[in-house]
Design a protein around this motif. Structure first.
Motif, PDB file in Angstrom:
ATOM      1  N   PHE A  15       0.821  -1.206   0.000  1.00 46.88           N
ATOM      2  CA  PHE A  15       0.000   0.000   0.000  1.00 46.88           C
ATOM      3  C   PHE A  15       0.861   1.264   0.000  1.00 46.88           C
ATOM      4  O   PHE A  15       0.435   2.303  -0.506  1.00 46.88           O
ATOM      5  CB  PHE A  15      -0.951  -0.005   1.195  1.00 46.88           C
ATOM      6  N   PHE A  16       2.061   1.173   0.558  1.00 44.34           N
ATOM      7  CA  PHE A  16       2.983   2.316   0.513  1.00 44.34           C
ATOM      8  C   PHE A  16       3.334   2.640  -0.939  1.00 44.34           C
ATOM      9  O   PHE A  16       3.299   3.809  -1.352  1.00 44.34           O
ATOM     10  CB  PHE A  16       4.247   2.005   1.317  1.00 44.34           C
ATOM     11  N   CYS A  17       3.650   1.605  -1.723  1.00 45.55           N
ATOM     12  CA  CYS A  17       3.961   1.820  -3.149  1.00 45.55           C
ATOM     13  C   CYS A  17       2.742   2.349  -3.902  1.00 45.55           C
ATOM     14  O   CYS A  17       2.861   3.255  -4.741  1.00 45.55           O
ATOM     15  CB  CYS A  17       4.441   0.511  -3.780  1.00 45.55           C
ATOM     16  N   ILE A  18       1.571   1.791  -3.601  1.00 48.14           N
ATOM     17  CA  ILE A  18       0.340   2.248  -4.258  1.00 48.14           C
ATOM     18  C   ILE A  18       0.082   3.719  -3.942  1.00 48.14           C
ATOM     19  O   ILE A  18      -0.294   4.512  -4.821  1.00 48.14           O
ATOM     20  CB  ILE A  18      -0.858   1.383  -3.810  1.00 48.14           C
ATOM     21  N   ASN A  19       0.305   4.119  -2.685  1.00 45.58           N
ATOM     22  CA  ASN A  19       0.077   5.510  -2.292  1.00 45.58           C
ATOM     23  C   ASN A  19       1.080   6.455  -2.949  1.00 45.58           C
ATOM     24  O   ASN A  19       0.724   7.571  -3.342  1.00 45.58           O
ATOM     25  CB  ASN A  19       0.151   5.649  -0.773  1.00 45.58           C
ATOM     26  N   ILE A  20       2.327   6.020  -3.051  1.00 44.70           N
ATOM     27  CA  ILE A  20       3.328   6.843  -3.735  1.00 44.70           C
ATOM     28  C   ILE A  20       2.943   7.005  -5.207  1.00 44.70           C
ATOM     29  O   ILE A  20       3.042   8.098  -5.774  1.00 44.70           O
ATOM     30  CB  ILE A  20       4.733   6.218  -3.604  1.00 44.70           C
ATOM     31  N   TYR A  21       2.501   5.914  -5.808  1.00 48.78           N
ATOM     32  CA  TYR A  21       2.073   5.996  -7.209  1.00 48.78           C
ATOM     33  C   TYR A  21       0.921   6.981  -7.358  1.00 48.78           C
ATOM     34  O   TYR A  21       0.916   7.817  -8.271  1.00 48.78           O
ATOM     35  CB  TYR A  21       1.661   4.618  -7.721  1.00 48.78           C
ATOM     36  N   PHE A  22      -0.058   6.880  -6.457  1.00 45.19           N
ATOM     37  CA  PHE A  22      -1.213   7.774  -6.553  1.00 45.19           C
ATOM     38  C   PHE A  22      -0.787   9.231  -6.378  1.00 45.19           C
ATOM     39  O   PHE A  22      -1.270  10.121  -7.096  1.00 45.19           O
ATOM     40  CB  PHE A  22      -2.253   7.404  -5.498  1.00 45.19           C
ATOM     41  N   ALA A  23       0.113   9.488  -5.428  1.00 45.97           N
ATOM     42  CA  ALA A  23       0.569  10.858  -5.195  1.00 45.97           C
ATOM     43  C   ALA A  23       1.304  11.425  -6.402  1.00 45.97           C
ATOM     44  O   ALA A  23       1.353  12.644  -6.590  1.00 45.97           O
ATOM     45  CB  ALA A  23       1.479  10.899  -3.960  1.00 45.97           C
ATOM     46  N   ASN A  24       1.866  10.536  -7.239  1.00 42.98           N
ATOM     47  CA  ASN A  24       2.592  10.966  -8.432  1.00 42.98           C
ATOM     48  C   ASN A  24       1.752  10.900  -9.709  1.00 42.98           C
ATOM     49  O   ASN A  24       2.289  10.975 -10.812  1.00 42.98           O
ATOM     50  CB  ASN A  24       3.847  10.110  -8.617  1.00 42.98           C
ATOM     51  N   SER A  25       0.443  10.721  -9.546  1.00 40.75           N
ATOM     52  CA  SER A  25      -0.417  10.572 -10.727  1.00 40.75           C
ATOM     53  C   SER A  25      -1.176  11.852 -11.064  1.00 40.75           C
ATOM     54  O   SER A  25      -2.211  11.799 -11.730  1.00 40.75           O
ATOM     55  CB  SER A  25      -1.421   9.430 -10.489  1.00 40.75           C
ATOM     56  N   PHE A  26      -0.654  12.996 -10.640  1.00 35.38           N
ATOM     57  CA  PHE A  26      -1.313  14.276 -10.905  1.00 35.38           C
ATOM     58  C   PHE A  26      -0.521  15.067 -11.932  1.00 35.38           C
ATOM     59  O   PHE A  26       0.721  15.080 -11.915  1.00 35.38           O
ATOM     60  CB  PHE A  26      -1.457  15.081  -9.612  1.00 35.38           C
ATOM     61  N   LEU A  27      -1.243  15.725 -12.814  1.00 42.35           N
ATOM     62  CA  LEU A  27      -0.643  16.508 -13.892  1.00 42.35           C
ATOM     63  C   LEU A  27      -0.871  17.992 -13.665  1.00 42.35           C
ATOM     64  O   LEU A  27      -1.834  18.402 -13.011  1.00 42.35           O
ATOM     65  CB  LEU A  27      -1.247  16.093 -15.237  1.00 42.35           C
ATOM     66  N   ASP A  28       0.019  18.798 -14.212  1.00 35.64           N
ATOM     67  CA  ASP A  28      -0.037  20.250 -14.008  1.00 35.64           C
ATOM     68  C   ASP A  28      -1.167  20.914 -14.778  1.00 35.64           C
ATOM     69  O   ASP A  28      -1.543  22.028 -14.482  1.00 35.64           O
ATOM     70  CB  ASP A  28       1.298  20.888 -14.424  1.00 35.64           C
ATOM     71  N   ARG A  29      -1.700  20.248 -15.747  1.00 35.76           N
ATOM     72  CA  ARG A  29      -2.796  20.841 -16.514  1.00 35.76           C
ATOM     73  C   ARG A  29      -3.852  19.784 -16.800  1.00 35.76           C
ATOM     74  O   ARG A  29      -3.552  18.589 -16.844  1.00 35.76           O
ATOM     75  CB  ARG A  29      -2.292  21.445 -17.838  1.00 35.76           C
ATOM     76  N   ASP A  30      -5.063  20.216 -16.954  1.00 30.59           N
ATOM     77  CA  ASP A  30      -6.182  19.305 -17.193  1.00 30.59           C
ATOM     78  C   ASP A  30      -6.182  18.873 -18.642  1.00 30.59           C
ATOM     79  O   ASP A  30      -6.395  19.689 -19.542  1.00 30.59           O
ATOM     80  CB  ASP A  30      -7.490  20.005 -16.830  1.00 30.59           C
ATOM     81  N   LEU A  31      -5.938  17.599 -18.860  1.00 30.53           N
ATOM     82  CA  LEU A  31      -5.892  17.083 -20.221  1.00 30.53           C
ATOM     83  C   LEU A  31      -7.210  16.398 -20.564  1.00 30.53           C
ATOM     84  O   LEU A  31      -7.869  15.828 -19.686  1.00 30.53           O
ATOM     85  CB  LEU A  31      -4.760  16.065 -20.363  1.00 30.53           C
ATOM     86  N   PRO A  32      -7.612  16.452 -21.817  1.00 30.84           N
ATOM     87  CA  PRO A  32      -8.839  15.728 -22.207  1.00 30.84           C
ATOM     88  C   PRO A  32      -8.629  14.229 -22.045  1.00 30.84           C
ATOM     89  O   PRO A  32      -7.534  13.707 -22.261  1.00 30.84           O
ATOM     90  CB  PRO A  32      -9.014  16.113 -23.678  1.00 30.84           C
TER      91      PRO A  32
ATOM     92  N   HIS B 211      -7.489  10.735  -0.273  1.00 31.90           N
ATOM     93  CA  HIS B 211      -8.374  11.901  -0.229  1.00 31.90           C
ATOM     94  C   HIS B 211      -7.600  13.165   0.135  1.00 31.90           C
ATOM     95  O   HIS B 211      -7.851  14.238  -0.416  1.00 31.90           O
ATOM     96  CB  HIS B 211      -9.508  11.670   0.769  1.00 31.90           C
ATOM     97  N   ILE B 212      -6.664  13.050   1.067  1.00 30.67           N
ATOM     98  CA  ILE B 212      -5.848  14.210   1.452  1.00 30.67           C
ATOM     99  C   ILE B 212      -5.010  14.688   0.277  1.00 30.67           C
ATOM    100  O   ILE B 212      -4.921  15.892  -0.007  1.00 30.67           O
ATOM    101  CB  ILE B 212      -4.946  13.850   2.655  1.00 30.67           C
ATOM    102  N   VAL B 213      -4.387  13.740  -0.428  1.00 28.57           N
ATOM    103  CA  VAL B 213      -3.578  14.083  -1.605  1.00 28.57           C
ATOM    104  C   VAL B 213      -4.445  14.728  -2.674  1.00 28.57           C
ATOM    105  O   VAL B 213      -4.035  15.704  -3.324  1.00 28.57           O
ATOM    106  CB  VAL B 213      -2.873  12.822  -2.156  1.00 28.57           C
ATOM    107  N   LEU B 214      -5.657  14.202  -2.850  1.00 28.89           N
ATOM    108  CA  LEU B 214      -6.574  14.755  -3.852  1.00 28.89           C
ATOM    109  C   LEU B 214      -6.947  16.200  -3.519  1.00 28.89           C
ATOM    110  O   LEU B 214      -6.926  17.079  -4.403  1.00 28.89           O
ATOM    111  CB  LEU B 214      -7.827  13.896  -3.936  1.00 28.89           C
ATOM    112  N   VAL B 215      -7.265  16.462  -2.250  1.00 25.80           N
ATOM    113  CA  VAL B 215      -7.630  17.817  -1.837  1.00 25.80           C
ATOM    114  C   VAL B 215      -6.452  18.766  -2.007  1.00 25.80           C
ATOM    115  O   VAL B 215      -6.599  19.890  -2.518  1.00 25.80           O
ATOM    116  CB  VAL B 215      -8.124  17.820  -0.371  1.00 25.80           C
ATOM    117  N   TYR B 216      -5.258  18.317  -1.600  1.00 25.24           N
ATOM    118  CA  TYR B 216      -4.064  19.156  -1.727  1.00 25.24           C
ATOM    119  C   TYR B 216      -3.796  19.540  -3.179  1.00 25.24           C
ATOM    120  O   TYR B 216      -3.545  20.708  -3.497  1.00 25.24           O
ATOM    121  CB  TYR B 216      -2.852  18.424  -1.143  1.00 25.24           C
ATOM    122  N   ASN B 217      -3.875  18.544  -4.074  1.00 29.30           N
ATOM    123  CA  ASN B 217      -3.607  18.817  -5.486  1.00 29.30           C
ATOM    124  C   ASN B 217      -4.713  19.635  -6.132  1.00 29.30           C
ATOM    125  O   ASN B 217      -4.465  20.341  -7.117  1.00 29.30           O
ATOM    126  CB  ASN B 217      -3.404  17.505  -6.243  1.00 29.30           C
ATOM    127  N   SER B 218      -5.910  19.554  -5.590  1.00 28.31           N
ATOM    128  CA  SER B 218      -7.001  20.398  -6.096  1.00 28.31           C
ATOM    129  C   SER B 218      -6.696  21.866  -5.855  1.00 28.31           C
ATOM    130  O   SER B 218      -6.951  22.722  -6.710  1.00 28.31           O
ATOM    131  CB  SER B 218      -8.321  20.008  -5.424  1.00 28.31           C
TER     132      SER B 218
END
Length: 295
Positions: free
Chosen positions: A162-179, A223-230
Motif C-alpha cells: 500500500f505504501f507503493c500504491i500511495n506513492i504511485y497515486f501521489a505521483n499521478s497528478f498533472l499540471d494541466r487538465d488534459l482531455p 483523499h488528502i492528496v486529492l484535496v491538496y492537489n485540487s
C-alpha cells in the motif's frame, strides 16, 4: 558537464494520461489467479498429488505471486506521471517479498491443518485438534505460527504494497487538465469490468488479510492528496482515477460485508471490537462448510 542521452525522449503529458491497460490487466489476472485462486486450487487438486510433507499447488501459486507482483509494482511505478522516492520504493518491494515469503510458509501449514480438522472460525487455542495436543505447550508454537502467518506476514506484505500504491497515486497528478483519451464502447465496458474485478479482489485482500485499518488509512491518504492537489490546480491522470475509484468501491464492499455479518454472535467471539471485518474463509468454515465441504 554531463551530456544528455539523446536516446531518452521527454515524456509528453498526453502519454502520461494514457490508461495502462497491460499493467492493470496483469495486476488483476495475477491477483485473481495466484492469490484469490490459490486456496481454491489447493482445495480442488487431488491430495495424493501433493502429499502433506511436500509443497501444494497453492504454494507454487504463492511463489509465482511473490515474483510477479513486485515486477508489476515496479512497472507501475515506472509509468507514473511523476517519479519520486525511488529508493523507498525499492526498499518497500524488498520488504514486500520478505513478508509474502513469511506468509507463504505460515499459510501452507495452516492449509494442511484445515485438512485434518482445524476450524478457521475459531482461535488457535479453542480449536478441538489443539485441545488434544500433548504437551500443551505445543499450542504456543502454533500460536506463534499464526502470528507469523496472519499478523507479521500480512503487515510486512501489505504495508509495503500500500505504501507503493500511495506513492504511485501521489505521483499521478498533472499540471494541466488534459482531455480524457477517447475510448470506444467496448473499451469503456472492459475498463469498468476491470475496475469491478480489481475492487472485488481488494475486498478479499482487506477482509481475508485483516488489514482494514491499513486500507482505511490508505484511502484517507488518497483523499488528502486529492484535496491538496485540487488547491494546486492539478488533476489526476487516468490511472490515478482508476486506482481511486477502485479503492472507493472496495470501501463500499467492505462496509456492506461488515454490515451483513454485524450481528453474528459466533463470529464476534473471534473478531471483537469496533473494527469488525470477518475473514471470508472463517464465514465459510462457520456457516457453509456443511453444505459445501471443500476440506
Amino acid at each position: 558537464m554531463a551530456k544528455k542521452n539523446k536516446s531518452e525522449k521527454p515524456i509528453n503529458n498526453d502519454d502520461r494520461n494514457k490508461f495502462q491497460w497491460i499493467i492493470w490487466t496483469l495486476f488483476a489476472l495475477e491477483n485473481w489467479i495466484l492469490d484469490f485462486g490459490r486456496p481454491i486450487a489447493m482445495l480442488v487438486s487431488p491430495q495424493e498429488w501433493f502429499p502433506l510433507s511436500m509443497p501444494s499447488i497453492g504454494d507454487y501459486f504463492h511463489m509465482a505471486y511473490n515474483v510477479i507482483t513486485p515486477f508489476c509494482l515496479y512497472s507501475l511505478m515506472k509509468k507514473a506521471s511523476n517519479k519520486s522516492y525511488q529508493m523507498l520504493v525499492n526498499l518497500s518491494i524488498i520488504f514486500f517479498i520478505m513478508g509474502a515469503s513469511i506468509h507463504l510458509v505460515g499459510d501452507s501449514i495452516n492449509h494442511r491443518l484445515s485438512l485434518i480438522g482445524y476450524q478457521l472460525h475459531l482461535s488457535v487455542e479453542d480449536n478441538p485438534i489443539m485441545k488434544k495436543l500433548e504437551p500443551k505447550e505445543l499450542v504456543k508454537s502454533f500460536e506463534l505460527l499464526y502470528f507469523y502467518d496472519e499478523v507479521l506476514g500480512h503487515y510486512m506484505w501489505y504495508i509495503p504494497f500500500f505504501f507503493c500504491i500511495n506513492i504511485y497515486f501521489a505521483n499521478s497528478f498533472l499540471d494541466r487538465d488534459l482531455p480524457n483519451p477517447k475510448l470506444c464502447m467496448l473499451q469503456k465496458i472492459l475498463k469498468n469490468i476491470l475496475l469491478v474485478l480489481s475492487s472485488v479482489y481488494y475486498w478479499y485482500l482487506v477482509t481475508e488479510g485483516q488489514i482494514t485499518p491499513l486500507f482505511i488509512s490508505s484511502l484517507a491518504f488518497m483523499h488528502i492528496v486529492l484535496v491538496y492537489n485540487s488547491f494546486q490546480m492539478r488533476k489526476m491522470d487516468q490511472n490515478g482515477k482508476f486506482l481511486f475509484h477502485t479503492f472507493q468501491l472496495t470501501f463500499i464492499l467492505v462496509a456492506l460485508w461488515s454490515y451483513w455479518l454485524w450481528n453474528d454472535s459466533q463470529l464476534r467471539i473471534k473478531y471483537p471490537g469496533l473494527i469488525y471485518v470477518p475473514e471470508p474463509w472463517s464465514v465459510y468454515s462457520l456457516h457453509y462448510r456443511e453444505y459445501f465441504n471443500l476440506f
